[in-house]
Design an enzyme around this catalytic site. Structure first.
Site, PDB file in Angstrom:
ATOM      1  N   ASP A  89       0.875  -1.179   0.000  1.00  0.00           N
ATOM      2  CA  ASP A  89       0.000   0.000   0.000  1.00  0.00           C
ATOM      3  C   ASP A  89       0.912   1.229   0.000  1.00  0.00           C
ATOM      4  O   ASP A  89       2.133   1.103   0.032  1.00  0.00           O
ATOM      5  CB  ASP A  89      -0.956  -0.036   1.192  1.00  0.00           C
ATOM      6  CG  ASP A  89      -0.221  -0.093   2.522  1.00  0.00           C
ATOM      7  OD1 ASP A  89       1.018   0.036   2.535  1.00  0.00           O
ATOM      8  OD2 ASP A  89      -0.886  -0.268   3.557  1.00  0.00           O
ATOM      9  N   ASP A 287      -8.207  -7.631   0.698  1.00  0.00           N
ATOM     10  CA  ASP A 287      -7.199  -7.888   1.730  1.00  0.00           C
ATOM     11  C   ASP A 287      -7.814  -7.582   3.079  1.00  0.00           C
ATOM     12  O   ASP A 287      -8.694  -6.727   3.183  1.00  0.00           O
ATOM     13  CB  ASP A 287      -5.974  -6.987   1.521  1.00  0.00           C
ATOM     14  CG  ASP A 287      -6.219  -5.587   2.024  1.00  0.00           C
ATOM     15  OD1 ASP A 287      -5.907  -5.316   3.190  1.00  0.00           O
ATOM     16  OD2 ASP A 287      -6.747  -4.756   1.262  1.00  0.00           O
ATOM     17  N   CYS A 325     -13.166 -29.174   7.460  1.00  0.00           N
ATOM     18  CA  CYS A 325     -11.910 -28.525   7.077  1.00  0.00           C
ATOM     19  C   CYS A 325     -10.788 -29.553   7.024  1.00  0.00           C
ATOM     20  O   CYS A 325     -10.717 -30.459   7.855  1.00  0.00           O
ATOM     21  CB  CYS A 325     -11.576 -27.424   8.070  1.00  0.00           C
ATOM     22  SG  CYS A 325     -10.039 -26.579   7.703  1.00  0.00           S
ATOM     23  N   CYS A 327      -7.460 -28.666   6.951  1.00  0.00           N
ATOM     24  CA  CYS A 327      -6.185 -28.014   7.274  1.00  0.00           C
ATOM     25  C   CYS A 327      -5.395 -28.858   8.285  1.00  0.00           C
ATOM     26  O   CYS A 327      -5.933 -29.778   8.899  1.00  0.00           O
ATOM     27  CB  CYS A 327      -6.424 -26.599   7.812  1.00  0.00           C
ATOM     28  SG  CYS A 327      -6.839 -26.530   9.560  1.00  0.00           S
ATOM     29  N   CYS A 330      -7.060 -28.950  11.788  1.00  0.00           N
ATOM     30  CA  CYS A 330      -8.266 -29.778  11.899  1.00  0.00           C
ATOM     31  C   CYS A 330      -7.969 -31.270  11.723  1.00  0.00           C
ATOM     32  O   CYS A 330      -8.674 -32.109  12.265  1.00  0.00           O
ATOM     33  CB  CYS A 330      -9.314 -29.306  10.892  1.00  0.00           C
ATOM     34  SG  CYS A 330      -9.980 -27.698  11.323  1.00  0.00           S
ATOM     35  N   HIS A 356      -5.499 -22.551  10.567  1.00  0.00           N
ATOM     36  CA  HIS A 356      -6.887 -22.900  10.258  1.00  0.00           C
ATOM     37  C   HIS A 356      -7.634 -21.734   9.604  1.00  0.00           C
ATOM     38  O   HIS A 356      -8.269 -21.904   8.561  1.00  0.00           O
ATOM     39  CB  HIS A 356      -7.658 -23.365  11.498  1.00  0.00           C
ATOM     40  CG  HIS A 356      -9.130 -23.406  11.233  1.00  0.00           C
ATOM     41  ND1 HIS A 356      -9.721 -24.437  10.531  1.00  0.00           N
ATOM     42  CD2 HIS A 356     -10.109 -22.493  11.477  1.00  0.00           C
ATOM     43  CE1 HIS A 356     -11.000 -24.161  10.368  1.00  0.00           C
ATOM     44  NE2 HIS A 356     -11.265 -22.999  10.934  1.00  0.00           N
TER      45      HIS A 356
HETATM   46 ZN   LIG Z   1      -9.073 -26.267   9.742  1.00  0.00          ZN
END
Ligand SMILES: [Zn+2]
Length: 389
Positions: A89, A287, A325, A327, A330, A356
């Site tokens: 930015d 963002d 999920c 990830c 998880c 996560h």
């Molecule tokens: Zn997760």
């Protein structure tokens, strides 16, 4: 930089931005790496989750460690070990939001560092020079973000300043692309080391539409910036304290004012409810610090809504954070464990929560792109509106 729209569905569209450092699938979520790090995760972890671009804050990097130091250490990509696209930015927004003392003049803004109280000045030339030395792939023009609420008269003044600065930024940017500035530290070489000559790859420049909450001023700002001509267009000055309804109206109003075939960037917007509105209106880039900041505070996004991991009910919960999920967090940890390490203030808690939340965001965007490709964005929006409200 190239931008292609692959498929549109209503005003929503999915496409591909290509910079010298890789591809970015849009609509894209851009995690914020404020001081040159997306807090609590490594670049490799970010890539694994699907990050294709990150944002760094010019204001913070300028104050510490300084753009000249970063340039002499090989530029922002090498400095932070991120070889994909980086957007910086202009520093303007942080000057307006973080600095206790600021004085806006025609040629720039004087401000007091929030770190040590020292006085600084950033104008269009400085904003372009700092970002050029950092070596980001996408630079933003310096804009004047009017606070909320602002009178019509003040907003006009701020808009005129924004256009004038955008015009000057474009001119300086072109000069610096032809003849890149060099850090004085690089010029002389760092003591005891050989001189590193660092030349950034071509940098593109985005304009920023202002105009507060006034439709006619937003329209005027868009027209003036499109006339100057930029590689992409951002909308700034939203999510500055205005009611959500007003912000959503402005999102719908502003998107069609921007060129269809250029990337459209909704700055600082990342609440998923707002993202759905933004994508529906036709924006491509978002963002926000929300997934990372919330993760560190123990607020986690799941396919069933937000949860606060510190709640008593999770104490002996052996299930994963989000059963849908995939990830790392998880796949490997229970809610009971995540609650325990959060309450114990363990460093790993911030890491696992951030992994996560970011994975969840990237997955949300991945699925959203798929639904747009299949012409089913409305279905996606209706389904998620219920969950993220
Ligand atoms: Zn997760």
């Amino acid at each position: 930089m190239k931008f292609n729209i692959i498929k549109s569905d209503g005003n929503a569209r999915t496409g591909l931005i290509e910079t010298d450092r890789g591809k970015i699938h849009t609509p894209a979520f851009i995690p914020v790496g404020t001081v040159g790090t997306v807090k609590a995760v490594t670049p490799d972890e970010l890539k694994e989750m699907g990050a294709e671009m990150i944002l760094c804050n010019t204001y913070h990097l300028y104050l510490r460690p300084g753009h000249e130091i970063i340039s002499s250490l090989g530029g922002i990509h090498k400095f932070m070990n991120w070889d994909r696209t980086i957007l910086t930015d202009s520093g303007g927004f942080q000057v307006f939001s973080l600095s206790a003392l600021r004085k806006i003049e025609e040629n720039g803004v004087h401000f007091k560092s929030h770190l040590d109280g020292s006085m600084h000045f950033i104008g269009p030339k400085e904003a372009m020079e700092i970002q050029s030395l950092l070596g980001s792939d996408i630079a933003m023009v310096l804009d004047d973000c009017a606070p909320y609420p602002s009178s019509y008269e003040y907003t006009v003044e701020s808009l005129e300043r924004t256009t004038m600065w955008a015009d000057q930024c474009k001119e300086y940017h072109k000069k610096m692309q032809d003849n890149p500035p060099m850090s004085p530290l690089t010029k002389g070489g760092i003591k005891g080391e050989s001189c590193i000559v660092y030349r950034a790859s071509p940098q593109c420049l985005f304009g920023i539409i202002q105009g507060g909450m006034y439709n006619d001023l937003r329209k005027r700002s868009a027209e003036e910036l499109v006339k100057i001509g930029f590689d992409g267009y951002a909308v700034g000055g939203l999510s500055v304290g205005e009611p959500k309804e007003e912000m959503h109206e402005m999102i719908y109003f502003t998107a069609p004012l921007l060129p269809y075939y250029k990337p459209r960037y909704l700055m600082g917007i990342g609440d998923l409810k707002d993202v759905l509105i933004g994508v529906e209106a036709g924006f491509d880039m978002f963002d926000c610090v929300m997934p990372t900041r919330n993760a560190r505070n123990g607020t986690l996004f799941t396919s069933r809504g937000r949860i606060s991991i510190k709640r008593e009910e999770f104490k002996s919960d052996r299930g994963p954070l989000d059963p849908d999920c995939e990830c790392y967090t998880c796949r490997n940890y229970s809610r009971g464990y995540l609650r325990h390490i959060f309450l114990s203030k363990e460093i790993l808690s911030m890491r696992l929560n951030t992994i996560h939340n970011l994975y969840f965001y990237f997955n949300f965007f991945r699925n959203m792109r798929r639904f747009i490709r299949e012409g089913k964005f409305k279905e996606f929006k209706i389904r998620w509106e219920e969950i993220v409200r």
